[in-house]
Design a protein around this motif. Structure first.
Motif, PDB file in Angstrom:
ATOM      1  N   VAL A   1    -128.342  41.708  44.550  1.00  0.00           N
ATOM      2  CA  VAL A   1    -129.041  40.906  45.566  1.00  0.00           C
ATOM      3  C   VAL A   1    -130.306  41.299  46.060  1.00  0.00           C
ATOM      4  N   THR A   2    -131.261  40.589  45.827  1.00  0.00           N
ATOM      5  CA  THR A   2    -132.670  40.855  46.436  1.00  0.00           C
ATOM      6  C   THR A   2    -133.277  39.736  47.110  1.00  0.00           C
ATOM      7  N   GLY A   3    -134.060  39.994  48.106  1.00  0.00           N
ATOM      8  CA  GLY A   3    -134.180  38.772  49.021  1.00  0.00           C
ATOM      9  C   GLY A   3    -135.459  39.266  49.924  1.00  0.00           C
ATOM     10  N   THR A   4    -136.184  37.970  50.338  1.00  0.00           N
ATOM     11  CA  THR A   4    -137.336  38.333  51.341  1.00  0.00           C
ATOM     12  C   THR A   4    -137.234  37.163  52.411  1.00  0.00           C
ATOM     13  N   SER A   5    -137.238  37.841  53.635  1.00  0.00           N
ATOM     14  CA  SER A   5    -137.311  36.944  54.876  1.00  0.00           C
ATOM     15  C   SER A   5    -136.131  36.159  54.842  1.00  0.00           C
ATOM     16  N   MET A   6    -135.933  34.862  55.086  1.00  0.00           N
ATOM     17  CA  MET A   6    -134.622  34.135  55.208  1.00  0.00           C
ATOM     18  C   MET A   6    -133.973  34.347  54.328  1.00  0.00           C
ATOM     19  N   GLY A   7    -134.359  34.620  52.756  1.00  0.00           N
ATOM     20  CA  GLY A   7    -133.615  34.887  51.825  1.00  0.00           C
ATOM     21  C   GLY A   7    -132.973  36.239  51.885  1.00  0.00           C
TER      22      GLY A   7
ATOM     23  N   ALA B   1    -135.517  33.839  47.766  1.00  0.00           N
ATOM     24  CA  ALA B   1    -136.967  33.368  48.291  1.00  0.00           C
ATOM     25  C   ALA B   1    -136.933  33.452  49.707  1.00  0.00           C
ATOM     26  N   GLY B   2    -137.926  33.496  50.400  1.00  0.00           N
ATOM     27  CA  GLY B   2    -138.292  33.260  51.778  1.00  0.00           C
ATOM     28  C   GLY B   2    -138.771  31.884  51.992  1.00  0.00           C
ATOM     29  N   GLY B   3    -138.379  31.178  53.128  1.00  0.00           N
ATOM     30  CA  GLY B   3    -138.981  29.907  53.571  1.00  0.00           C
ATOM     31  C   GLY B   3    -138.469  29.495  54.787  1.00  0.00           C
ATOM     32  N   GLY B   4    -138.223  30.241  55.788  1.00  0.00           N
ATOM     33  CA  GLY B   4    -137.697  29.914  56.853  1.00  0.00           C
ATOM     34  C   GLY B   4    -136.471  29.087  56.985  1.00  0.00           C
ATOM     35  N   ALA B   5    -136.410  27.803  57.868  1.00  0.00           N
ATOM     36  CA  ALA B   5    -135.019  27.334  57.664  1.00  0.00           C
ATOM     37  C   ALA B   5    -134.762  26.516  56.422  1.00  0.00           C
ATOM     38  N   ARG B   6    -135.576  26.405  55.450  1.00  0.00           N
ATOM     39  CA  ARG B   6    -135.268  25.861  54.110  1.00  0.00           C
ATOM     40  C   ARG B   6    -134.305  26.899  53.699  1.00  0.00           C
ATOM     41  N   GLY B   7    -134.416  28.009  53.834  1.00  0.00           N
ATOM     42  CA  GLY B   7    -133.518  29.197  53.158  1.00  0.00           C
ATOM     43  C   GLY B   7    -131.923  28.777  53.317  1.00  0.00           C
ATOM     44  N   ALA B   8    -131.536  27.794  54.070  1.00  0.00           N
ATOM     45  CA  ALA B   8    -130.351  27.167  54.308  1.00  0.00           C
ATOM     46  C   ALA B   8    -129.637  26.857  52.728  1.00  0.00           C
TER      47      ALA B   8
ATOM     48  N   VAL C   1    -133.748  28.070  39.878  1.00  0.00           N
ATOM     49  CA  VAL C   1    -133.082  27.094  40.854  1.00  0.00           C
ATOM     50  C   VAL C   1    -134.069  26.444  41.823  1.00  0.00           C
ATOM     51  N   LEU C   2    -134.548  25.326  42.000  1.00  0.00           N
ATOM     52  CA  LEU C   2    -135.316  24.866  42.768  1.00  0.00           C
ATOM     53  C   LEU C   2    -134.895  23.815  43.418  1.00  0.00           C
ATOM     54  N   PRO C   3    -134.063  24.062  44.737  1.00  0.00           N
ATOM     55  CA  PRO C   3    -133.821  22.928  45.710  1.00  0.00           C
ATOM     56  C   PRO C   3    -134.717  22.038  45.842  1.00  0.00           C
ATOM     57  N   GLU C   4    -134.400  20.659  46.014  1.00  0.00           N
ATOM     58  CA  GLU C   4    -135.238  19.496  46.505  1.00  0.00           C
ATOM     59  C   GLU C   4    -135.234  19.641  48.033  1.00  0.00           C
ATOM     60  N   LEU C   5    -136.121  19.922  48.615  1.00  0.00           N
ATOM     61  CA  LEU C   5    -136.267  20.006  50.061  1.00  0.00           C
ATOM     62  C   LEU C   5    -137.360  19.561  50.685  1.00  0.00           C
ATOM     63  N   ASP C   6    -137.810  18.524  50.121  1.00  0.00           N
ATOM     64  CA  ASP C   6    -139.166  17.772  50.539  1.00  0.00           C
ATOM     65  C   ASP C   6    -138.808  17.686  52.117  1.00  0.00           C
ATOM     66  N   GLU C   7    -137.811  16.997  52.426  1.00  0.00           N
ATOM     67  CA  GLU C   7    -137.764  16.739  54.052  1.00  0.00           C
ATOM     68  C   GLU C   7    -137.240  17.647  54.712  1.00  0.00           C
ATOM     69  N   VAL C   8    -137.317  18.888  54.416  1.00  0.00           N
ATOM     70  CA  VAL C   8    -136.937  19.996  55.269  1.00  0.00           C
ATOM     71  C   VAL C   8    -138.018  20.848  55.622  1.00  0.00           C
ATOM     72  N   SER C   9    -138.453  21.282  56.591  1.00  0.00           N
ATOM     73  CA  SER C   9    -139.538  21.914  57.010  1.00  0.00           C
ATOM     74  C   SER C   9    -138.976  23.570  57.156  1.00  0.00           C
ATOM     75  N   ALA C  10    -139.930  24.670  57.043  1.00  0.00           N
ATOM     76  CA  ALA C  10    -139.643  25.914  57.409  1.00  0.00           C
ATOM     77  C   ALA C  10    -139.273  26.224  58.927  1.00  0.00           C
ATOM     78  N   VAL C  11    -139.125  25.188  59.673  1.00  0.00           N
ATOM     79  CA  VAL C  11    -138.886  25.483  61.251  1.00  0.00           C
ATOM     80  C   VAL C  11    -137.687  24.632  61.707  1.00  0.00           C
TER      81      VAL C  11
END
Length: 728
Positions: free
Chosen positions: A65-71, A39-46, A283-293
């Motif tokens: 492989v398929t993806g959108t934006s950072m994905g 999925a896409g999500g900016g910097a969260r894509g790491a 798969v749902l990574p825990e990214l509450d502390e990581v913004s898209a930028v």
């Protein structure tokens, strides 16, 4: 006999390899196809990199492989055969701040562009044609992004069918005209990745096959359906979509607009998640502390992705990839020897000859990505283009370098804005607003006409014409006309006695030579007439009127990265003028002046050393005498506190940058200066030179660099000041 035994042994090895390959292919055919959806999500894509690291560590194969934006970017790089470790290194080493900037560094821009832009402190140049304002379609055109993506995907750039990549791949974008989802499965991989990440209003749309494309997250941020259509039996979907903002966060126009985009993305993501079956994995990574930028949090996001994959990996059916995982060509290197053809696509007003003159790459050269990127940046540095990119294609066994230069859709006539303010906090402020209008299409070689109006305490009207005489820009002609009203100050015993309005009209014509945007030299005739009118205080001047004609030689060399506070680079500006009565002036004398500077940086620490020198052979007029005092020229003195026919100042400025607010870059520093101004060269003396030391704070603002400071000079003299913009 020995030769026979060797051939026999090699035959058995080849035969064994053949049967092992058949067995591996059979094993790959027997196991289910695994599709990875990012999925896409900016910097969260790491976080996607962490998932890839887990899959590789546990020998779980990925076929689709398929993806959108950072994905799409992470997935596209993985599809090229790069390993998770290689992508992680690229992610962590990438200068994202530079990549997301939209322009080449100042020192790589053309000299004429620097001359023009240095006059105006406010960034942005909207187009202006027939009374209509035109603005860019996005804040970022993506010049540095596309070059970075082309560099990362270079080794598979010859593969135009994304199904033929080491792993089958498709990216998702959105047609901004129709609102339809667009599947990108062929063409230039770098352009496809750039299109998929084009967040509307942030990135300008990019045109592919006649369609204007923006971020795919608007229509399909988690393309599960696409992976299933490509034949995936098992889908591993990694959702890093930014969640909806809560009520407390919706406090202004920006957050409301952000929420509207999130609504579209979250809704289509939920629909795609509903397509997952029991054999698939979410798969749902825990990214509450990581913004898209927040690209600085990449390591945390990678760890979160690895952990999230580890927690759900047990739900995957057992997939034996021990044999067939190695059949993927991890390094599909292209066999490129030399460039046989260079093709140019140019839709700007500039002649193709101008663009070709900016390229060092020649037919017959071996492929050198760094050289090609430098060529592309030089073309973009001319300032006439939205985007300049390149493609290396294999056409009928020939390597073709195709350079695509897309002219600005909002040009080629532009408005420019500037704001200047200088104050010493004693009712002596000077303020000016600058409005410029440039026509940058008056010749196919890049001629331009710039007219500027200064409104404020020092009004002026100025027009300049610059005409390259050759396609490479080496030879040029110029002309200018100026009518201005400049403030001059006279002092006695450090007390300001008179304020003059120096009213003059001047014109100049000349020719020059420029070397590859590095240095420029010119020779011209200048004529100026005017009068100094006392607007306050006593008028003691006997030479208030002047009529001068001069032959001027100028030289400029400038590699500074910034005009206000350079971190690195050098500058040399030199002028020699011969004033002659034979040319129509009322006096004869000669004068020279030079400014040389060198700038150094280490981390956030910056140091600049500057030397200003000047001398006059004869008696200078009130229009030509040197005046020092104020920031950079003995800051501890008042503005123009000293004047004369000779001057010299050696100065050092140190500053450190720091983050003040998210949108402001702050600085704090100090100055140390030594020098003075004298009536003529004969009385120049170190005994009468003075020293000055000071400190300041500042910040880069939308109006220019703001600076507040104070300085102390010898004999107890001190000066407090504020300045913003390019100043006076």
């Amino acid at each position: 006999m020995r030769i026979y035994q060797r051939l026999k042994g090699r035959f058995y090895l080849v035969l064994m390899g053949f049967f092992l390959g058949i067995a591996a292919l059979q094993a790959a055919a027997d196991r289910p196809k695994v599709g990875l959806v990012l999925a896409g999500g900016g910097a969260r894509g790491a976080a996607h990199i962490g998932v890839l690291k887990y899959l590789e560590a546990h020998n779980i194969p990925v076929d689709i492989v398929t993806g959108t934006s950072m994905g799409a970017i992470i997935g596209g790089l993985y599809a090229t055969g790069l390993s998770a470790a290689e992508i992680e290194l690229l992610m962590l080493e990438m200068d994202w701040e530079q990549a997301l900037l939209d322009d080449v560094p100042r020192q790589k821009r053309s000299i004429q562009r620097r001359v023009r832009e240095d006059q105006f402190s406010i960034a942005g140049t909207p187009g202006y044609v027939a009374g209509e304002l035109k603005i860019p379609s996005g804040a970022i055109q993506g010049q540095n992004v596309i070059l970075a993506l082309q560099r990362l995907t270079h080794r598979v750039a010859h593969i135009e069918d994304f199904d033929a990549l080491p792993r089958q791949f498709k990216a998702v974008a959105t047609d901004i005209v129709s609102g339809e989802m667009v599947v990108l499965d062929s063409g230039d991989l770098a352009l496809a990745l750039r299109a998929s990440m084009g967040i509307p209003a942030i990135f300008a749309p990019i045109e592919i096959d006649g369609r204007l494309l923006v971020d795919g997250g608007i229509t399909n941020n988690l393309p599960v359906d696409l992976a299933k259509q490509m034949g995936a039996d098992i889908v591993i979907a990694v959702d890093i979509t930014s969640p909806m903002l809560n009520r407390e966060a919706l406090g202004n126009l920006l957050t409301i607009t952000d929420q509207l985009t999130r609504i579209l993305v979250v809704n289509n993501t939920q629909k795609q998640r509903a397509l997952l079956t029991q054999s698939d994995l979410l798969v749902l990574p825990e990214l509450d502390e990581v913004s898209a930028v927040n690209f600085d949090a990449a390591e945390d996001a990678i760890s979160a992705g690895f952990q999230a994959m580890a927690e759900v990996a047990s739900q995957l059916p057992e997939i034996n990839a021990s044999e067939d995982h190695q059949i993927i060509d991890q390094n599909p290197e292209r066999r490129l020897a030399t460039i046989q053809t260079i093709a140019l696509e140019n839709d700007s007003h500039l002649s193709d000859e101008v663009l070709i003159a900016q390229t060092n790459t020649q037919i017959g050269d071996s492929v050198d990505l760094e050289r090609i990127e430098n060529d592309v940046n030089r073309i973009h540095g001319l300032g006439q283009f939205e985007l300049v990119s390149y493609q290396l294609k294999d056409v009928e066994n020939e390597t073709v370098l195709n350079i695509n230069a897309r002219g600005k859709s909002w040009g080629a006539n532009y408005l420019h804005f500037g704001f200047n303010l200088e104050s010493e906090f004693k009712h002596d402020s000077r303020v000016a607003f600058l409005l410029g209008y440039s026509q940058q299409a008056i010749s196919s070689y890049g001629g331009e006409w710039l007219s500027t109006i200064h409104l404020g305490d020092e009004p002026a009207v100025k027009t300049d014409i610059f005409l390259p005489l050759t396609a490479d820009g080496r030879f040029f002609a110029f002309g200018s006309a100026v009518a201005s009203d400049q403030a001059l100050f006279d002092y006695e015993a450090d007390r300001r006695t008179t304020v003059y309005a120096l009213r003059k009209i001047s014109g100049a014509l000349g020719v020059g030579y420029e070397h590859r945007s590095k240095w420029r030299s010119s020779l011209g005739l200048r004529r100026v007439r005017g009068q100094a009118v006392a607007v306050s205080g006593s008028d003691d001047r006997e030479d208030a009127r002047f009529s001068e004609a001069s032959l001027d030689w100028r030289f400029s060399f400038d590699t500074r990265d910034d005009i206000d506070f350079p971190a690195h680079g050098s500058v040399v500006n030199a002028v020699w003028s011969y004033y002659a009565d034979a040319l129509g002036g009322d006096r004869r004398y000669s004068q020279w002046q030079i400014h040389a500077g060198r700038y150094f940086e280490r981390s956030q620490h910056n140091l600049g050393i500057n030397l200003h020198l000047g001398a006059t052979n004869g008696a200078a007029s009130i229009n030509s005498e040197f005046r020092i005092g104020g920031y950079g020229l003995l800051t501890g003195l008042k503005a123009q506190a000293q004047r004369g026919g000779a001057m010299g100042v050696l100065s050092a400025v140190y500053y450190q940058r720091y983050n003040t607010l998210p949108i402001l870059d702050g600085l704090i520093g100090g100055t140390l200066e030594y020098g003075g101004a004298w009536a003529d060269r004969e009385v120049v003396s170190a005994e009468t030179a003075i020293a000055s030391i000071g400190a300041f704070i500042g910040a880069d603002t939308p109006l220019g660099t703001l600076q507040l400071g104070f300085a102390i000079a010898e004999a107890g003299r001190q000066n407090y000041y504020a300045r913003i913009g390019r100043v006076f």
